[in-house]
Design an enzyme around this catalytic site. Structure first.
Site, PDB file in Angstrom:
ATOM      1  N   ILE A  12      37.218  28.518  32.427  1.00  0.00           N
ATOM      2  CA  ILE A  12      37.113  27.317  33.268  1.00  0.00           C
ATOM      3  C   ILE A  12      35.647  27.029  33.584  1.00  0.00           C
ATOM      4  O   ILE A  12      35.206  25.875  33.587  1.00  0.00           O
ATOM      5  CB  ILE A  12      37.936  27.460  34.568  1.00  0.00           C
ATOM      6  N   ASP A  31      26.669  35.149  35.351  1.00  0.00           N
ATOM      7  CA  ASP A  31      27.909  35.717  34.820  1.00  0.00           C
ATOM      8  C   ASP A  31      27.617  37.121  34.300  1.00  0.00           C
ATOM      9  O   ASP A  31      26.598  37.336  33.644  1.00  0.00           O
ATOM     10  CB  ASP A  31      28.438  34.835  33.677  1.00  0.00           C
ATOM     11  N   SER A  34      31.961  40.063  31.952  1.00  0.00           N
ATOM     12  CA  SER A  34      33.131  40.958  31.908  1.00  0.00           C
ATOM     13  C   SER A  34      34.371  40.181  31.468  1.00  0.00           C
ATOM     14  O   SER A  34      35.259  40.717  30.820  1.00  0.00           O
ATOM     15  CB  SER A  34      33.378  41.617  33.270  1.00  0.00           C
ATOM     16  N   LEU A  79      33.041  30.802  40.874  1.00  0.00           N
ATOM     17  CA  LEU A  79      34.204  31.052  40.005  1.00  0.00           C
ATOM     18  C   LEU A  79      34.243  32.487  39.496  1.00  0.00           C
ATOM     19  O   LEU A  79      35.238  32.913  38.915  1.00  0.00           O
ATOM     20  CB  LEU A  79      34.173  30.099  38.785  1.00  0.00           C
ATOM     21  N   ALA A  81      34.955  36.151  39.009  1.00  0.00           N
ATOM     22  CA  ALA A  81      36.032  36.976  39.576  1.00  0.00           C
ATOM     23  C   ALA A  81      36.720  37.791  38.491  1.00  0.00           C
ATOM     24  O   ALA A  81      36.639  37.461  37.312  1.00  0.00           O
ATOM     25  CB  ALA A  81      37.077  36.081  40.255  1.00  0.00           C
ATOM     26  N   TYR A 147      45.443  41.310  42.913  1.00  0.00           N
ATOM     27  CA  TYR A 147      44.645  40.121  42.572  1.00  0.00           C
ATOM     28  C   TYR A 147      44.878  39.039  43.631  1.00  0.00           C
ATOM     29  O   TYR A 147      43.932  38.505  44.210  1.00  0.00           O
ATOM     30  CB  TYR A 147      45.017  39.601  41.178  1.00  0.00           C
ATOM     31  N   VAL A 190      49.109  32.130  28.771  1.00  0.00           N
ATOM     32  CA  VAL A 190      50.351  32.098  27.992  1.00  0.00           C
ATOM     33  C   VAL A 190      50.304  31.033  26.889  1.00  0.00           C
ATOM     34  O   VAL A 190      50.754  31.275  25.774  1.00  0.00           O
ATOM     35  CB  VAL A 190      51.579  31.933  28.931  1.00  0.00           C
ATOM     36  N   ILE A 206      58.110  36.942  25.059  1.00  0.00           N
ATOM     37  CA  ILE A 206      58.228  36.511  26.461  1.00  0.00           C
ATOM     38  C   ILE A 206      58.601  37.708  27.318  1.00  0.00           C
ATOM     39  O   ILE A 206      59.543  38.434  27.001  1.00  0.00           O
ATOM     40  CB  ILE A 206      59.318  35.418  26.602  1.00  0.00           C
TER      41      ILE A 206
END
Length: 315
Positions: A12, A31, A34, A79, A81, A147, A190, A206
């Site tokens: 993102i 950044d 990781s 962002l 994380a 998380y 996914v 799935i």
């Protein structure tokens, strides 16, 4: 404006960086790679607005101090994380240190230097959706994984700086984001994994029953939302959702991607306790306060993602 973007080499983050650069800002990207990849930034390496790419850790207080001391930032889009739910269950310490402690270090610099903060949280903090009106920002939270717990803790820390110090901050909770530049392996989303397996001639696996639903937001729509949250003071001190406003079961998603039921297999869930059965976003607050709404349909977004993954396979 001068903008610090943490996690800017991530999936993102890369799209947020592109939008900020195209809007004419000076952007510094921090950044630790990781999750992110430096190659995500190749396209705009020579962009005059990209001031620096710093490979470093948000938990490195000396590095943060130096960065904030050298440049007067107007906004920090935070962002950076650890983002993997499964990893957080297997190794909660890393996620807590990155997502909660790391956020505290960023907030302290933003407080000292009076820098607005856009904090990227997640829809994974929510309890399951119970009706078709969708999840609003007032919906109960449920930290079903470390998380989610780390993100809720960080959200509260971020908002406390608004109430205690008057620092302009906004907490954003995008729903499941997908699109080009998302990883197609185990850590990927996914949609990316399903498309990659389809193109490789493999079965789509799935976890569990596949009846769990997701509200899938195309990454370009997500990046526009992230950026707009920083530009507007109408959302200061607020929590704001963004999603497509439509949910789809993982079973139906697999069928939409691959088109053949025979290529879909169900496997045992690794961590079923962290699964949220129904996720459906109500983004009316984003629409009201930011004038934001999604523009890319699920079908179009999947087609664009598939075209991108195909292009990479050719190369």
């Amino acid at each position: 404006m001068n903008i610090l973007l943490t996690g800017g080499a991530g999936f993102i983050g890369r799209w947020v960086a592109l939008r900020l650069l195209n809007d004419g800002h000076h952007v510094w990207i921090l950044d630790d790679l990781s999750n992110g990849q430096e190659s995500n930034l190749d396209e705009f390496r020579s962009h005059p607005g990209l001031q620096a790419f710093i490979q470093g850790d948000i938990k490195d207080e000396a590095l943060l101090e130096k960065l904030f001391h050298e440049t007067k930032f107007d906004i920090c889009y935070h962002l950076g994380a650890s983002i993997n739910v499964q990893d957080s269950i297997d190794d909660p310490r890393t996620t807590f240190n990155n997502d909660t402690v790391g956020t505290f270090y960023v907030m302290e610099q933003c407080r000292k230097h009076w820098v607005k903060v856009v904090f990227m949280s997640t829809c994974m903090v929510y309890d399951r959706c119970t009706d078709e009106t969708g999840i609003t920002e007032l919906h109960p939270t449920k930290p079903a994984s470390p998380y989610a717990g780390s993100k809720i803790a960080a959200e509260n820390m971020v908002l406390s700086y608004y109430f205690a110090y008057g620092l302009p901050v906004v907490v954003i909770r995008p729903f499941n984001t997908y699109g080009p530049f998302q990883k197609t392996g185990g850590e990927g989303g996914v949609v990316a994994i399903f498309i990659n397996n389809k193109l490789a001639g493999k079965d789509l696996h799935i976890y569990g029953e596949g009846t769990q639903t997701r509200d899938l937001l195309f990454v370009d729509d997500c990046a526009r939302f992230v950026v707009e949250a920083g530009y507007s003071n109408k959302v200061d001190g607020q929590i704001v959702n963004a999603g497509l406003g439509r949910d789809i079961s993982v079973n139906d998603l697999a069928l939409l991607v691959v088109g053949e039921a025979s290529r879909i297999k169900h496997v045992e869930h690794i961590h079923p306790q962290s699964e949220i059965q129904k996720l459906l976003c109500n983004y009316s607050k984003a629409k009201e306060l930011l004038g934001w709404e999604p523009q890319v349909t699920l079908e179009e977004g999947i087609a664009r993602t598939e075209a991108w993954i195909k292009g990479r396979l050719v190369h």
